[in-house]
Design an enzyme around this catalytic site. Structure first.
Site, short mmCIF file in Angstrom:
data_model
loop_
_atom_site.label_atom_id
_atom_site.label_comp_id
_atom_site.label_asym_id
_atom_site.label_seq_id
_atom_site.Cartn_x
_atom_site.Cartn_y
_atom_site.Cartn_z
N ALA A 77 32.21 1.04 -14.83
CA ALA A 77 32.19 2.18 -13.96
C ALA A 77 32.41 1.66 -12.45
O ALA A 77 31.84 0.65 -12.25
CB ALA A 77 31.06 3.10 -13.87
N GLY A 120 30.23 0.51 -18.17
CA GLY A 120 31.28 1.40 -19.04
C GLY A 120 32.26 0.74 -19.42
O GLY A 120 32.90 1.40 -20.57
N GLU A 123 31.06 0.34 -22.75
CA GLU A 123 31.05 1.45 -23.66
C GLU A 123 32.40 2.07 -23.85
O GLU A 123 32.60 2.60 -25.13
CB GLU A 123 30.21 2.50 -22.57
CG GLU A 123 28.68 2.25 -22.41
CD GLU A 123 27.91 2.75 -21.30
OE1 GLU A 123 28.37 3.17 -19.96
OE2 GLU A 123 26.78 3.39 -21.46
N GLU A 143 23.77 -2.81 -16.08
CA GLU A 143 23.44 -1.66 -15.28
C GLU A 143 22.04 -1.86 -14.71
O GLU A 143 21.70 -1.32 -13.44
CB GLU A 143 23.57 -0.22 -15.80
CG GLU A 143 25.01 0.34 -16.23
CD GLU A 143 25.48 -0.18 -17.70
OE1 GLU A 143 24.88 -1.14 -18.14
OE2 GLU A 143 26.44 0.47 -18.06
#
Ligand code: CO8
Length: 269
Positions: A77, A120, A123, A143
């Protein structure tokens, strides 16, 4: 032969966040923020979900191929975008809604992954159905290095994919898995030489696109159910979907073609 279909929407800085094209019955989407290693900001995720829905609704498209570039699938992200957010602003903008839209795509999604697939990005990769990884792929959930934890399914899908011990190792240390280690752990489907990662994924997507489009969607649905049910419930679900396919023309065509020793002509109904 590739032809452009839906024009992805331009963003404020006039960059196209994703690029979409078709190649026969395969809909191809490329993440397109190379300067930031395809970091996933809300605008990109929105365009991605919209394009996925366009391909999902297009009866000429049987399989979707999602790719990054050679250096990065997606490095997570967009950290710059999130850095000053508060819990309330994160809640209000509900950016996971776009992830949920991608989760609802019925057609198979093949991921062509090279370079970084982090946070992300990992993911998003795990939201895809078949994952073709370049030998250069570096996959992880880092993260923890920036004071948070996975939030788009990482603690759940990674654990289901590679087991608790390895998921804890990856998530709590922030280390990256090599493509080979990811394949050995069952996180990616195949590892291919770096020059061929896109072509190998496209070839596989075309192989899949020759099957019954209906059977592809229903088989995907059934496999995904394995993450959500007990074995007994999953077996029952599978059996019902198996019966359901006997209501399709493609089942008759596929089995008759086998008996008549010819190639089937599937129609997706
Ligand atoms: N967000 C924003 N920018 C990024 C990101 C990112 N995730 N990753 C890389 N970039 C940018 C860098 O800032 C840099 O920009 P600039 O050239 O302007 O300085 C450019 O991409 C190139 O990166 P590097 O210079 O750092 O390249 P290196 O080869 O030295 O390093 C790495 C590559 C190791 C990938 C490094 O960039 C890195 O560690 N990136 C961050 C990885 C990370 O922590 N990802 C997890 C992010 S958090 C997350 O994903 C939460 C997901 C859950 C919620 C999902 C939706 C809400």
């Amino acid at each position: 032969m590739t032809t452009a279909t839906t024009e992805p929407k331009p963003m404020t800085d006039s960059e196209q966040l994703i690029l979409a094209e078709t190649d026969g019955n395969v809909g191809i989407i490329r993440l397109n923020r190379p300067k930031v290693l395809n970091a996933l900001n809300p605008a990109l995720m929105k365009d991605l979900a919209s394009q996925m829905e366009v391909f999902d609704a297009d009866e000429n498209i049987h399989v979707i191929l999602l790719a990054g570039n050679e250096r990065a699938w997606a490095a997570g992200a967009d950290i710059g975008d999130m850095a000053e957010q508060s819990a309330i602003s994160m809640y209000e903008r509900d950016q996971f809604a776009t992830w949920d839209r991608i989760k609802r795509v019925k057609k198979p999604i093949v991921a062509a992954v090279s370079g970084f697939a982090l946070g992300g990005g990992c993911e998003l990769m795990m939201l895809c159905d078949v994952i073709i990884a370049s030998e250069t792929a570096q996959i992880g959930q880092p993260e923890i290095n920036i004071g948070v934890m996975p939030g788009a399914g990482g603690t759940q899908r990674l654990t289901r994919a590679i087991g608790k011990a390895k998921a804890m190792d990856v998530i709590l240390s922030g280390r990256f898995l090599s493509a080979k280690e990811a394949e050995q752990a069952g996180l990616v489907s195949r590892v291919v030489p770096k020059e061929h990662f896109f072509d190998a994924a496209l070839k596989l997507a075309h192989q899949m696109a020759k099957k019954s489009p209906l059977a592809l969607k229903i088989a995907k649905d059934s496999v995904l159910k394995a993450h959500e049910t007990t074995l007994a419930e999953g077996l029952e679900y599978e059996r019902k979907l198996f019966y359901l396919l006997f209501a399709s023309e493609d089942q008759k065509e596929g089995m008759r073609a086998f008996v008549e020793k010819r190639k089937p002509q599937f129609k997706g109904r």
